[in-house]
Design a protein around this motif. Sequence first.
Motif, PDB file in Angstrom:
ATOM      1  N   THR A  87      69.853   0.460   2.475  1.00 10.77           N
ATOM      2  CA  THR A  87      69.633   1.677   2.918  1.00 10.77           C
ATOM      3  C   THR A  87      69.403   2.788   1.862  1.00 10.77           C
ATOM      4  O   THR A  87      68.456   3.867   2.378  1.00 10.77           O
ATOM      5  CB  THR A  87      70.821   1.865   4.026  1.00 10.77           C
ATOM      6  OG1 THR A  87      71.963   1.743   3.440  1.00 10.77           O
ATOM      7  CG2 THR A  87      70.748   1.411   5.347  1.00 10.77           C
ATOM      8  N   GLY A  88      70.070   2.634   0.909  1.00  6.06           N
ATOM      9  CA  GLY A  88      69.613   3.660  -0.278  1.00  6.06           C
ATOM     10  C   GLY A  88      68.348   3.702  -0.607  1.00  6.06           C
ATOM     11  O   GLY A  88      67.580   4.652  -0.600  1.00  6.06           O
ATOM     12  N   HIS A  89      67.706   2.368  -0.854  1.00  4.78           N
ATOM     13  CA  HIS A  89      66.527   2.226  -1.442  1.00  4.78           C
ATOM     14  C   HIS A  89      65.585   2.744  -0.307  1.00  4.78           C
ATOM     15  O   HIS A  89      64.504   3.575  -0.291  1.00  4.78           O
ATOM     16  CB  HIS A  89      66.197   0.881  -1.612  1.00  4.78           C
ATOM     17  CG  HIS A  89      65.067   0.565  -2.170  1.00  4.78           C
ATOM     18  ND1 HIS A  89      64.346  -0.437  -2.764  1.00  4.78           N
ATOM     19  CD2 HIS A  89      64.113   1.599  -3.034  1.00  4.78           C
ATOM     20  CE1 HIS A  89      63.431  -0.679  -3.267  1.00  4.78           C
ATOM     21  NE2 HIS A  89      63.039   0.580  -3.545  1.00  4.78           N
ATOM     22  N   LEU A  90      65.769   2.429   1.285  1.00  3.61           N
ATOM     23  CA  LEU A  90      64.912   2.988   2.220  1.00  3.61           C
ATOM     24  C   LEU A  90      64.729   4.396   2.323  1.00  3.61           C
ATOM     25  O   LEU A  90      63.897   5.112   2.625  1.00  3.61           O
ATOM     26  CB  LEU A  90      65.585   2.231   3.303  1.00  3.61           C
ATOM     27  CG  LEU A  90      64.720   1.817   4.645  1.00  3.61           C
ATOM     28  CD1 LEU A  90      63.656   1.006   4.006  1.00  3.61           C
ATOM     29  CD2 LEU A  90      65.592   1.215   5.487  1.00  3.61           C
ATOM     30  N   SER A  91      66.085   4.961   1.866  1.00  2.00           N
ATOM     31  CA  SER A  91      66.057   6.616   2.201  1.00  2.00           C
ATOM     32  C   SER A  91      65.088   7.312   1.368  1.00  2.00           C
ATOM     33  O   SER A  91      64.849   8.412   1.432  1.00  2.00           O
ATOM     34  CB  SER A  91      67.354   6.956   2.195  1.00  2.00           C
ATOM     35  OG  SER A  91      67.632   7.174   1.036  1.00  2.00           O
ATOM     36  N   THR A  92      64.885   6.688   0.200  1.00  2.00           N
ATOM     37  CA  THR A  92      63.773   7.229  -0.756  1.00  2.00           C
ATOM     38  C   THR A  92      62.341   7.194  -0.176  1.00  2.00           C
ATOM     39  O   THR A  92      61.444   8.104  -0.306  1.00  2.00           O
ATOM     40  CB  THR A  92      63.860   6.776  -2.075  1.00  2.00           C
ATOM     41  OG1 THR A  92      63.187   5.258  -2.090  1.00  2.00           O
ATOM     42  CG2 THR A  92      65.128   6.810  -2.940  1.00  2.00           C
ATOM     43  N   ALA A  93      62.264   6.147   0.691  1.00  2.00           N
ATOM     44  CA  ALA A  93      60.399   6.061   1.280  1.00  2.00           C
ATOM     45  C   ALA A  93      60.564   6.630   2.686  1.00  2.00           C
ATOM     46  O   ALA A  93      59.816   7.218   2.895  1.00  2.00           O
ATOM     47  CB  ALA A  93      60.586   4.634   1.466  1.00  2.00           C
ATOM     48  N   VAL A  94      61.696   6.665   3.514  1.00  8.58           N
ATOM     49  CA  VAL A  94      61.491   7.162   4.841  1.00  8.58           C
ATOM     50  C   VAL A  94      62.700   8.094   5.320  1.00  8.58           C
ATOM     51  O   VAL A  94      63.817   7.821   4.627  1.00  8.58           O
ATOM     52  CB  VAL A  94      61.447   6.129   5.984  1.00  8.58           C
ATOM     53  CG1 VAL A  94      62.275   5.219   5.727  1.00  8.58           C
ATOM     54  CG2 VAL A  94      60.860   6.419   7.052  1.00  8.58           C
ATOM     55  N   GLY A  95      62.624   9.256   5.853  1.00 11.94           N
ATOM     56  CA  GLY A  95      63.588  10.062   6.377  1.00 11.94           C
ATOM     57  C   GLY A  95      63.256  10.568   7.738  1.00 11.94           C
ATOM     58  O   GLY A  95      62.105  10.899   8.198  1.00 11.94           O
ATOM     59  N   LEU A  96      64.438  10.389   8.487  1.00 12.09           N
ATOM     60  CA  LEU A  96      64.306  10.966  10.042  1.00 12.09           C
ATOM     61  C   LEU A  96      65.210  12.152  10.416  1.00 12.09           C
ATOM     62  O   LEU A  96      66.146  12.291   9.872  1.00 12.09           O
ATOM     63  CB  LEU A  96      64.851   9.697  10.932  1.00 12.09           C
ATOM     64  CG  LEU A  96      65.186   9.891  12.366  1.00 12.09           C
ATOM     65  CD1 LEU A  96      63.896  10.081  13.094  1.00 12.09           C
ATOM     66  CD2 LEU A  96      65.934   8.738  12.902  1.00 12.09           C
ATOM     67  N   VAL A  97      64.545  13.022  11.031  1.00  8.88           N
ATOM     68  CA  VAL A  97      64.969  14.222  11.441  1.00  8.88           C
ATOM     69  C   VAL A  97      65.629  13.601  13.012  1.00  8.88           C
ATOM     70  O   VAL A  97      64.374  13.634  13.558  1.00  8.88           O
ATOM     71  CB  VAL A  97      64.377  15.507  11.475  1.00  8.88           C
ATOM     72  CG1 VAL A  97      65.075  16.642  12.180  1.00  8.88           C
ATOM     73  CG2 VAL A  97      63.868  15.728   9.926  1.00  8.88           C
ATOM     74  N   PHE A  98      66.596  13.878  13.385  1.00  8.49           N
ATOM     75  CA  PHE A  98      67.227  13.207  14.559  1.00  8.49           C
ATOM     76  C   PHE A  98      66.728  14.189  15.726  1.00  8.49           C
ATOM     77  O   PHE A  98      66.630  15.241  15.712  1.00  8.49           O
ATOM     78  CB  PHE A  98      68.822  13.184  14.573  1.00  8.49           C
ATOM     79  CG  PHE A  98      69.386  11.966  13.965  1.00  8.49           C
ATOM     80  CD1 PHE A  98      68.727  11.604  12.611  1.00  8.49           C
ATOM     81  CD2 PHE A  98      70.530  11.244  14.442  1.00  8.49           C
ATOM     82  CE1 PHE A  98      69.322  10.644  11.937  1.00  8.49           C
ATOM     83  CE2 PHE A  98      71.048  10.442  13.431  1.00  8.49           C
ATOM     84  CZ  PHE A  98      70.505   9.901  12.537  1.00  8.49           C
ATOM     85  N   GLN A  99      66.392  13.389  17.052  1.00  4.64           N
ATOM     86  CA  GLN A  99      66.305  14.362  18.284  1.00  4.64           C
ATOM     87  C   GLN A  99      67.672  15.335  18.449  1.00  4.64           C
ATOM     88  O   GLN A  99      67.382  16.430  18.971  1.00  4.64           O
ATOM     89  CB  GLN A  99      65.999  13.367  19.163  1.00  4.64           C
ATOM     90  CG  GLN A  99      66.010  14.098  20.577  1.00  4.64           C
ATOM     91  CD  GLN A  99      65.411  13.105  21.825  1.00  4.64           C
ATOM     92  OE1 GLN A  99      65.504  11.982  21.618  1.00  4.64           O
ATOM     93  NE2 GLN A  99      65.061  13.641  22.996  1.00  4.64           N
ATOM     94  N   ASN A 100      68.791  14.687  18.453  1.00  3.59           N
ATOM     95  CA  ASN A 100      69.823  15.484  18.371  1.00  3.59           C
ATOM     96  C   ASN A 100      70.699  16.115  16.976  1.00  3.59           C
ATOM     97  O   ASN A 100      71.149  14.973  16.460  1.00  3.59           O
ATOM     98  CB  ASN A 100      71.161  14.814  19.191  1.00  3.59           C
ATOM     99  CG  ASN A 100      72.187  15.547  19.604  1.00  3.59           C
ATOM    100  OD1 ASN A 100      72.176  16.596  18.973  1.00  3.59           O
ATOM    101  ND2 ASN A 100      72.995  15.087  20.373  1.00  3.59           N
ATOM    102  N   PRO A 101      70.220  17.063  16.591  1.00  2.00           N
ATOM    103  CA  PRO A 101      70.785  17.480  15.062  1.00  2.00           C
ATOM    104  C   PRO A 101      72.177  17.267  15.087  1.00  2.00           C
ATOM    105  O   PRO A 101      72.659  17.199  13.862  1.00  2.00           O
ATOM    106  CB  PRO A 101      69.987  18.990  14.862  1.00  2.00           C
ATOM    107  CG  PRO A 101      69.910  19.353  16.589  1.00  2.00           C
ATOM    108  CD  PRO A 101      69.617  18.141  17.287  1.00  2.00           C
ATOM    109  N   PHE A 102      72.938  17.494  16.047  1.00  2.86           N
ATOM    110  CA  PHE A 102      74.375  17.472  16.058  1.00  2.86           C
ATOM    111  C   PHE A 102      74.743  16.132  15.426  1.00  2.86           C
ATOM    112  O   PHE A 102      75.789  15.845  15.226  1.00  2.86           O
ATOM    113  CB  PHE A 102      75.019  17.820  17.322  1.00  2.86           C
ATOM    114  CG  PHE A 102      74.762  19.068  17.668  1.00  2.86           C
ATOM    115  CD1 PHE A 102      75.459  20.351  17.170  1.00  2.86           C
ATOM    116  CD2 PHE A 102      73.601  19.400  18.634  1.00  2.86           C
ATOM    117  CE1 PHE A 102      75.029  21.612  17.641  1.00  2.86           C
ATOM    118  CE2 PHE A 102      73.423  20.775  19.036  1.00  2.86           C
ATOM    119  CZ  PHE A 102      73.938  21.909  18.530  1.00  2.86           C
TER     120      PHE A 102
END
Length: 285
Positions: free
Chosen positions: A80-95
């Motif tokens: 998941t660490g490696h993946l996070s450099t490639a792709v990032g998600l802003v959640f529908q529910n920011p909370f």
Amino acid sequence: MEKVLEVRNLSYRYNQSDKASLTDVSFHVEKGEFFSIIGPSSAGKTTLCNALVGLIPHFFVGAKTGQVLVQGMDVDEADTGHLSTAVGLVFQNPFNQLSYTTETVAEELAYGLGNRGVSREEMLVKIADVAQKVHIEALLEKNSLDLSGGQVQRVAFGSTYILDPQILILDECTAQLDPMGSDELMQVVKKLNAQGISVIMVDHSMERVAEYADRVMIMNEGRVCGIGTPREIFTQENADRYQIELPDFVKLSYALKEKGYWKGEIALTESEALKMVRELEFYDC
Ligand SMILES: Nc1ncnc2c1ncn2[C@@H]1O[C@H](COP(=O)(O)OP(=O)(O)OP(=O)(O)O)[C@@H](O)[C@H]1O
Ligand SMILES: [Mg+2]
């Protein structure tokens, strides 16, 4: 064109559910593309976002078949660490996105960077830069628990942005913001996209989709119902059969066509609508 993300025959059912949330979903996104995802509630848009960043299968428990490839990496195998450099998600529910384990918003922004071993000096520079871009400078010393919904949404966006993902996934990321706040955030997204960041955005504003998207994907009941340019999607016959609204300018164009005032192309965006109005036939009367 370079494919930055590819989904092959993806199906998924959450363990708590007896019905599939995604069925045989296939599509790809190209480098620098602005790719919008639309569809009614429960269509599977958020579930798909979870799969694109590896939360499915690494966080959610369920039955998955098919493949998600992010920059050629299979998310099932990528760490998941490696993946996070490639792709990032802003959640529908920011909370659900913030950790709420830090004292201040500044520390919340630094949270992901800490895991990457970024130096303190570099962190401070990045925090100041992101805070200025998403207009949260005044919030940096506040506790995340004391923020309004719109403020949490900005911080959530900032906490993804700060990690510099090459592919930015936005799941209704302006739902908590007022129209001005939404426009401000979209300007930031537009700039990132112009710099070559690929954007995948789940959106309920059809006007925005028509304005921004290179391509649009319609989802309904966990399936892909169509992929095309905004013009292809919004001007196809019976476009509303998947319970999507048409952009206002498209509705206006059809109304004017029906009355015989307009015989040209359907207007999708504000600038096209202005051009249409200038050329309307009843000005000749
Ligand atoms: N954590 C979960 N556990 C079990 N079922 C879930 C879970 N999350 C979503 N679902 C189910 O999966 C289906 C798709 O939901 P999803 O949230 O992906 O839809 P959506 O298109 O994002 O809808 P919305 O526009 O309302 O955000 C729904 O039937 C929903 O009930
Ligand atoms: Mg959703």
